[in-house]
Every structure is written in C-alpha cells, then in structure tokens.
Design a protein around this motif. Structure first.
Motif, PDB file in Angstrom:
ATOM      1  N   VAL A 101       9.046  52.003  22.225  1.00  0.00           N
ATOM      2  CA  VAL A 101       8.345  51.111  23.156  1.00  0.00           C
ATOM      3  C   VAL A 101       9.390  50.331  23.935  1.00  0.00           C
ATOM      4  O   VAL A 101      10.256  49.679  23.352  1.00  0.00           O
ATOM      5  N   GLU A 102       9.273  50.415  25.239  1.00  0.00           N
ATOM      6  CA  GLU A 102      10.224  49.700  26.109  1.00  0.00           C
ATOM      7  C   GLU A 102       9.544  48.454  26.653  1.00  0.00           C
ATOM      8  O   GLU A 102       8.457  48.521  27.224  1.00  0.00           O
ATOM      9  N   ILE A 103      10.174  47.293  26.463  1.00  0.00           N
ATOM     10  CA  ILE A 103       9.613  46.011  26.897  1.00  0.00           C
ATOM     11  C   ILE A 103      10.310  45.543  28.173  1.00  0.00           C
ATOM     12  O   ILE A 103      11.542  45.510  28.239  1.00  0.00           O
ATOM     13  N   ASN A 104       9.531  45.204  29.177  1.00  0.00           N
ATOM     14  CA  ASN A 104      10.068  44.666  30.421  1.00  0.00           C
ATOM     15  C   ASN A 104      10.163  43.145  30.268  1.00  0.00           C
ATOM     16  O   ASN A 104       9.194  42.423  30.490  1.00  0.00           O
ATOM     17  N   ILE A 105      11.325  42.670  29.870  1.00  0.00           N
ATOM     18  CA  ILE A 105      11.516  41.258  29.551  1.00  0.00           C
ATOM     19  C   ILE A 105      11.269  40.356  30.761  1.00  0.00           C
ATOM     20  O   ILE A 105      10.646  39.294  30.644  1.00  0.00           O
ATOM     21  N   ASN A 106      11.733  40.790  31.918  1.00  0.00           N
ATOM     22  CA  ASN A 106      11.561  39.960  33.119  1.00  0.00           C
ATOM     23  C   ASN A 106      10.086  39.733  33.431  1.00  0.00           C
ATOM     24  O   ASN A 106       9.657  38.612  33.742  1.00  0.00           O
ATOM     25  N   GLU A 107       9.300  40.799  33.371  1.00  0.00           N
ATOM     26  CA  GLU A 107       7.864  40.680  33.660  1.00  0.00           C
ATOM     27  C   GLU A 107       7.161  39.862  32.573  1.00  0.00           C
ATOM     28  O   GLU A 107       6.230  39.098  32.864  1.00  0.00           O
ATOM     29  N   MET A 108       7.614  40.026  31.343  1.00  0.00           N
ATOM     30  CA  MET A 108       7.027  39.264  30.249  1.00  0.00           C
ATOM     31  C   MET A 108       7.282  37.766  30.432  1.00  0.00           C
ATOM     32  O   MET A 108       6.397  36.927  30.185  1.00  0.00           O
ATOM     33  N   GLN A 109       8.484  37.429  30.906  1.00  0.00           N
ATOM     34  CA  GLN A 109       8.817  36.025  31.112  1.00  0.00           C
ATOM     35  C   GLN A 109       7.936  35.423  32.214  1.00  0.00           C
ATOM     36  O   GLN A 109       7.449  34.287  32.097  1.00  0.00           O
ATOM     37  N   LYS A 110       7.717  36.213  33.278  1.00  0.00           N
ATOM     38  CA  LYS A 110       6.834  35.736  34.363  1.00  0.00           C
ATOM     39  C   LYS A 110       5.411  35.531  33.843  1.00  0.00           C
ATOM     40  O   LYS A 110       4.725  34.571  34.209  1.00  0.00           O
ATOM     41  N   LEU A 162       4.471  34.836  30.797  1.00  0.00           N
ATOM     42  CA  LEU A 162       4.402  33.679  29.908  1.00  0.00           C
ATOM     43  C   LEU A 162       4.276  32.380  30.702  1.00  0.00           C
ATOM     44  O   LEU A 162       3.618  31.430  30.250  1.00  0.00           O
ATOM     45  N   LYS A 163       4.894  32.340  31.882  1.00  0.00           N
ATOM     46  CA  LYS A 163       4.837  31.133  32.703  1.00  0.00           C
ATOM     47  C   LYS A 163       3.409  30.795  33.140  1.00  0.00           C
ATOM     48  O   LYS A 163       3.091  29.641  33.438  1.00  0.00           O
ATOM     49  N   ARG A 164       2.533  31.816  33.187  1.00  0.00           N
ATOM     50  CA  ARG A 164       1.131  31.566  33.559  1.00  0.00           C
ATOM     51  C   ARG A 164       0.457  30.608  32.583  1.00  0.00           C
ATOM     52  O   ARG A 164      -0.495  29.910  32.927  1.00  0.00           O
ATOM     53  N   TYR A 165       0.972  30.589  31.357  1.00  0.00           N
ATOM     54  CA  TYR A 165       0.355  29.754  30.325  1.00  0.00           C
ATOM     55  C   TYR A 165       1.192  28.515  30.037  1.00  0.00           C
ATOM     56  O   TYR A 165       1.047  27.874  29.001  1.00  0.00           O
ATOM     57  N   VAL A 171      11.665  31.053  25.905  1.00  0.00           N
ATOM     58  CA  VAL A 171      12.447  32.131  26.511  1.00  0.00           C
ATOM     59  C   VAL A 171      12.253  33.388  25.672  1.00  0.00           C
ATOM     60  O   VAL A 171      12.504  33.396  24.469  1.00  0.00           O
ATOM     61  N   ILE A 172      11.788  34.454  26.329  1.00  0.00           N
ATOM     62  CA  ILE A 172      11.500  35.691  25.613  1.00  0.00           C
ATOM     63  C   ILE A 172      12.743  36.563  25.518  1.00  0.00           C
ATOM     64  O   ILE A 172      13.464  36.758  26.505  1.00  0.00           O
ATOM     65  N   THR A 173      12.964  37.081  24.326  1.00  0.00           N
ATOM     66  CA  THR A 173      14.002  38.087  24.114  1.00  0.00           C
ATOM     67  C   THR A 173      13.356  39.283  23.429  1.00  0.00           C
ATOM     68  O   THR A 173      12.221  39.204  22.948  1.00  0.00           O
ATOM     69  N   LYS A 174      14.069  40.392  23.383  1.00  0.00           N
ATOM     70  CA  LYS A 174      13.530  41.609  22.774  1.00  0.00           C
ATOM     71  C   LYS A 174      13.239  41.436  21.291  1.00  0.00           C
ATOM     72  O   LYS A 174      12.428  42.176  20.717  1.00  0.00           O
ATOM     73  N   ASP A 175      13.897  40.481  20.681  1.00  0.00           N
ATOM     74  CA  ASP A 175      13.701  40.265  19.249  1.00  0.00           C
ATOM     75  C   ASP A 175      12.446  39.452  18.924  1.00  0.00           C
ATOM     76  O   ASP A 175      12.034  39.379  17.766  1.00  0.00           O
ATOM     77  N   GLN A 176      11.845  38.843  19.938  1.00  0.00           N
ATOM     78  CA  GLN A 176      10.672  37.997  19.699  1.00  0.00           C
ATOM     79  C   GLN A 176       9.382  38.830  19.773  1.00  0.00           C
ATOM     80  O   GLN A 176       8.517  38.608  20.629  1.00  0.00           O
ATOM     81  N   LYS A 177       9.280  39.777  18.864  1.00  0.00           N
ATOM     82  CA  LYS A 177       8.118  40.675  18.875  1.00  0.00           C
ATOM     83  C   LYS A 177       6.794  39.924  18.706  1.00  0.00           C
ATOM     84  O   LYS A 177       5.819  40.255  19.380  1.00  0.00           O
ATOM     85  N   PRO A 178       6.685  38.936  17.799  1.00  0.00           N
ATOM     86  CA  PRO A 178       5.409  38.221  17.673  1.00  0.00           C
ATOM     87  C   PRO A 178       4.960  37.568  18.980  1.00  0.00           C
ATOM     88  O   PRO A 178       3.774  37.626  19.329  1.00  0.00           O
ATOM     89  N   LEU A 179       5.883  36.966  19.709  1.00  0.00           N
ATOM     90  CA  LEU A 179       5.540  36.323  20.977  1.00  0.00           C
ATOM     91  C   LEU A 179       5.155  37.374  22.020  1.00  0.00           C
ATOM     92  O   LEU A 179       4.190  37.181  22.779  1.00  0.00           O
ATOM     93  N   ILE A 180       5.861  38.475  22.060  1.00  0.00           N
ATOM     94  CA  ILE A 180       5.545  39.556  23.009  1.00  0.00           C
ATOM     95  C   ILE A 180       4.145  40.104  22.735  1.00  0.00           C
ATOM     96  O   ILE A 180       3.329  40.265  23.655  1.00  0.00           O
TER      97      ILE A 180
END
Length: 359
Positions: free
Chosen positions: A115-124, A126-129, A134-143
């Motif tokens: 599974v490939e995670i797009n960190i940049n899009e995920m960070q954007k 998260l800002k909606r809420y 700060v999201i990193t690839k290791d933060q699977k629960p947050l993702i």
C-alpha cells in the motif's frame, strides 16, 4: 229385616255422594290441565328467553372480540417501541453500526505492505479537520482514522446530492429515483401530519402519533431495502444507479491517498465500496430516523476533551486529563444527547487522541 234396611240406606248414601265427587274431580282435572298448560307455556317462554339470552351473550362475545381486535390494532398503531424481533430495534442498530465500522476498516486496509500512502495529500486532508498533527508513514493509526472519516464524509456528500429533490431528474422517478422520491414525499407528509396533530382541535391517540408512526414505517422500509439491487421486468437484477455510479467515484477518491499495488487485492477491496455506500446512507438517512426519539450522530472536534462515557480509543484511564481529540473518525450515535437524564448511547464515537498542548 232391620239388617236389610241398613244395607239399603248405605247404598243410597253412596249413590247420592258420587255426583259431587265427580264434579270435584272434573274441576280438579280441569284446573290441573290449565296449570299444566300454563306451566308448559311458561317453560316455552323460559326457553325462548334462554335462547334470547344465549344469542345476546354470543353477540356480546363477538362485540368484545371485535373491540379487542380494534384495541389491539390501536395499541399496535400507537406503540412506538420497537420489538425485539424488529430489525431496527436498538440492539440490531448497534450491531449494524459495529459491522459498518468493521467494513470501513477492511476497506481502508492496514495501510501496510503493498500500500502506497500519499503523505502530501494526507496532510492536506487532515487540515480539513483543523488538526495540526504532522503525518508520517509510520503513523498508520492516524492515516487509517483519517481515511475512514473521509470515506464517511464523502458518502454524506453523495447522499446529500441524491436526496436533493432538485436532482431527481437525473434518475428515473420509479427506478433509481424511487428512494429520493419516497424520502422527500415522506418528509412533506410528516410536516402535514404534524400540522393536523398540533393545529387541529381534538384528542385521540392515532392523530398524535401519526407523524412518528409514518416516519418509522417508511424509514424502516427504506432502511431495509433502500438502494438494494433493482429487479428488472425479466426477473434479473442489476445494481442501483446511485450505488453503481458513486462506487467508482469513491474508489477514485480514496485512491488519491492510498494506492493498492496488488491488482487482485485492489479489486477485492474496491468491490466493497458499493456496500459501504449503501450501509452509510441507509443508516444515517433512514435507520436513525426509525428510532423514537430520532437517534442522532455527533462528530467531536479537534482538541475536544476526552470523555470515555461516549468516546472510545486506545488510552489509559490515568492519562485522560492529559489528552484531547486529534480526529474523530466515526461519530457518536445516541438519543437525547443533550439531556443527560434521558441520554441513550448506541455506540460511542471512535477517537484518535493526541497529547494536550500546554502553554
């Protein structure tokens, strides 16, 4: 000679008394017949009266049974409680919410492996809420939490467009548009029923509960069969246009944030999207509305205090005062949430927490 004379005297006495006895006997016999006839008439009259009484008792029993049926029907019509066998009762609703939560987790996946995670899009996203995490690839629960919240919000948007009556022309009125047509017509009827109950003089049970029973019956039907496969004239079935169309849209949307590299796994996961859409829409638009009072859903915001009474997450009791909400990824389902004396929690909100910032 003397003896002979006495015998003749006795004989004359018997002859003289016989007419009187016969007359008395005749009178008594007539009286007897008269009394016998009267008795028979009285007996016949009593029999007729008994028959009339029995008929009246039979009719009375029938009327009682009919009244009981009407009373039973009235009781059923005015009873707002959902039976244990009802698919929309609180226990069944809770179980369906839990199954939806599991389905969402399966759809998002563990976000590990292929599974490939797009960190940049995920960070954007998260800002909606309003989260400043700060999201990193290791933060699977947050993702995972963020994507589950996004799936629900996306489906809410799809549902909002579908149930907008102005968009009915997009769908065949009695085909894929049936749900939106019935939903909107029911909402209009509910408003009219409320006027009759509140603005027309009179006292009766049926009118006062009509808006509630109408809502419960129609929403229960929509919750049970809404957006199921459509039966064609040939007897075959095909997907509902709303589900079929938005399934692809949802898969493309979530694909912007997490990409499944395994083609077979990708097909398996994306095939779940249609069922998730159907379950979310029928739950939040219909199933909650069957409850009386209507159940509501509540999202908690970033930085809200943690309350284990109506939130669940992975935290220790002794750290409650030091943590707050980072993101709520499934809303609280409850009745009368603002009235603590009447509040009923169906399922707590699912929360991912963060450490409280200190000044």
């Amino acid at each position: 000679m003397a003896s002979f004379t006495r015998q003749n005297d006795n004989s004359r006495t018997d002859d003289n008394e016989n007419p009187g006895l016969k007359e008395s006997y005749k009178k008594l016999s007539n009286e007897h017949e008269k009394l016998k006839k009267q008795l028979e008439e009285q007996i016949n009259l009593n029999i007729k009266k008994d028959n009339i009484i029995q008929e009246l008792e039979r009719k009375n029993t029938e009327l009682k049974e009919e009244a009981s049926k009407y009373q039973s029907a009235l009781g059923a019509a005015t009873n707002l409680q959902l039976s244990d066998s009802d698919a929309n009762n609180p226990v069944a609703l809770k179980n369906d919410v839990l199954r939806l939560q599991d389905l969402l987790e399966d759809y998002i996946t563990t976000c590990k492996g292929n599974v490939e995670i797009n960190i940049n899009e995920m960070q954007k996203l998260l800002k909606r809420y309003n989260s400043d995490s700060v999201i990193t690839k290791d933060q699977k629960p947050l993702i995972k939490a963020l994507l589950q919240r996004h799936v629900i919000e996306e489906i809410f948007e799809y549902g909002g467009k579908y149930f907008d009556f102005n968009n009915l022309q997009i769908y065949n009125k009695y085909g894929s548009g049936t749900e939106t047509y019935l939903y909107n017509r029911t909402c209009a009827l509910l408003r009219l029923a409320e006027v009759i109950a509140e603005k027309r003089d009179g006292v009766d049970d049926i009118t006062s509960v009509l808006p509630i029973r109408l809502r419960q019956e129609v929403f229960a039907a929509l919750g049970n069969r809404g957006f199921n496969r459509i039966i064609a004239k040939t007897g075959t079935t095909y997907p509902h246009e709303f589900i079929n169309g938005y399934q692809d849209i949802l898969n493309r949307e979530i694909g912007k944030y997490r990409k499944l590299k395994d083609p077979e796994k990708k097909r398996e996961i994306e095939d779940m999207a249609g069922e998730i859409i159907r379950k979310v829409v029928t739950l939040f638009w219909f199933r909650l509305g069957v409850q009386e009072p209507i159940a509501e859903y509540i999202w908690f915001d970033y930085n809200d205090n943690i309350n284990p009474s109506y939130m669940e997450g992975k935290w220790e009791i002794d750290e409650i005062d030091d943590i707050v909400v980072d993101i709520c990824y499934f809303p609280l389902i409850a009745q009368n949430f603002d009235d603590k004396s009447k509040c009923q929690i169906y399922t707590p909100a699912r929360i991912l927490h963060k450490t409280k910032q200190t000044c």
